[in-house]
Design an enzyme around this catalytic site. Structure first.
Site, PDB file in Angstrom:
ATOM      1  N   SER A 158       1.140  -0.803   0.067  1.00 52.57           N
ATOM      2  CA  SER A 158      -0.009   0.170  -0.156  1.00 52.57           C
ATOM      3  C   SER A 158       0.548   0.999  -0.057  1.00 52.57           C
ATOM      4  O   SER A 158       0.568   2.392  -0.219  1.00 52.57           O
ATOM      5  CB  SER A 158      -0.362   0.095   1.360  1.00 52.57           C
ATOM      6  OG  SER A 158      -0.378   0.250   1.892  1.00 52.57           O
ATOM      7  N   LYS A 196       1.299   4.469   7.763  1.00 53.91           N
ATOM      8  CA  LYS A 196       0.836   5.020   6.572  1.00 53.91           C
ATOM      9  C   LYS A 196       1.085   6.936   5.957  1.00 53.91           C
ATOM     10  O   LYS A 196       1.898   6.603   7.577  1.00 53.91           O
ATOM     11  CB  LYS A 196      -1.095   5.084   6.891  1.00 53.91           C
ATOM     12  CG  LYS A 196      -1.733   3.500   6.417  1.00 53.91           C
ATOM     13  CD  LYS A 196      -1.213   3.318   4.942  1.00 53.91           C
ATOM     14  CE  LYS A 196      -2.256   2.032   4.949  1.00 53.91           C
ATOM     15  NZ  LYS A 196      -1.642   0.961   4.786  1.00 53.91           N
TER      16      LYS A 196
END
Length: 237
Positions: A158, A196
């Site tokens: 991701s 993230k």
């Protein structure tokens, strides 16, 4: 979104252009990526061109222009890139640092520090947080800078457009706060850890992937605890 091989080829071409002023040959690309045939390089080049990362110039041999790099602006060497993490990568097979920017002074040049590896971190769907120290890795002191540090093995894709690949070892500086744009280790609901980009959106916190295949997570602050900031990567080939 780039695959690991696409990212490695893009970086190799960009580095050769900066060093020699000309792109590598297809044979050099094949050898650098440890591929058996040049057909694989042709497919990777086509994919990079279709995604807008490179441009092949017509009627010229070995004429490849790098248009952009992941998480940078249109010109990889210019100052117009948007704010974001450009990883300092220690290449495990070469034993040298390829810094994206200076992370410290010269006082600690040559000195290494043992950094504990605390488990795995998801660069994808959050996984259960791991707190067990398994072993240590040696990192250059001038890369780490001040403060406490630990490492986590990245699992998932991701964050691939930020240059963070599945299997990388993420080097984390312990911190319980973050600025907008930082890439962080975020603990969600005290049980799931994820890597993230951190942003504030009004009264909420956004945890953003660097891969269009994944969704941004918007959470209230009481569900998110920052456990550190990403400062670099250790990568084996």
């Amino acid at each position: 979104m780039l695959t690991r091989k696409q990212y490695e080829l893009l970086r190799f071409i960009n580095e050769r252009l900066k060093e020699a002023g000309v792109p590598p040959s297809f044979d050099e690309m094949k050898d650098a990526l440890d591929l058996r045939s040049k057909s694989g390089i042709h497919r990777l080049i086509t994919a990079l061109e279709e995604r807008g990362f490179i441009r092949r110039l017509p009627n010229r041999a070995r004429a490849i222009e790098v248009i952009k790099l992941p998480e940078l602006g249109v010109n990889p060497g210019g100052g117009n890139g948007r704010r974001g993490f450009t990883p300092s990568v220690i290449e495990g097979n070469l034993g040298r640092v390829r810094p994206a920017a200076s992370l410290g002074g010269d006082d600690d040049s040559g000195r290494t520090v043992a950094v504990p590896v605390m488990g795995r971190i998801a660069a994808g769907t959050p996984i259960e947080a791991l707190q067990t120290r398994s072993h240590t890795i040696s990192m250059p002191a001038d890369m780490l800078g001040s403060g406490e540090h630990y490492a986590l093995e990245v699992r998932g894709d991701s964050m691939v457009d930020a240059g963070i690949l599945d299997g990388d070892m993420a080097l984390i500086q312990k911190n319980d706060s973050a600025d907008t744009g930082d890439i962080v280790v975020a603990l969600i609901d005290e049980e799931e850890a994820t890597l993230k980009r951190f942003r504030r959106r009004g009264a909420s916190i956004a945890l953003e992937p660097a891969n269009a295949a994944y969704e941004v997570r918007i959470l209230p602050p009481n569900r998110v605890r920052i456990q550190g900031k990403l400062i670099g990567l250790y990568r084996k080939y």
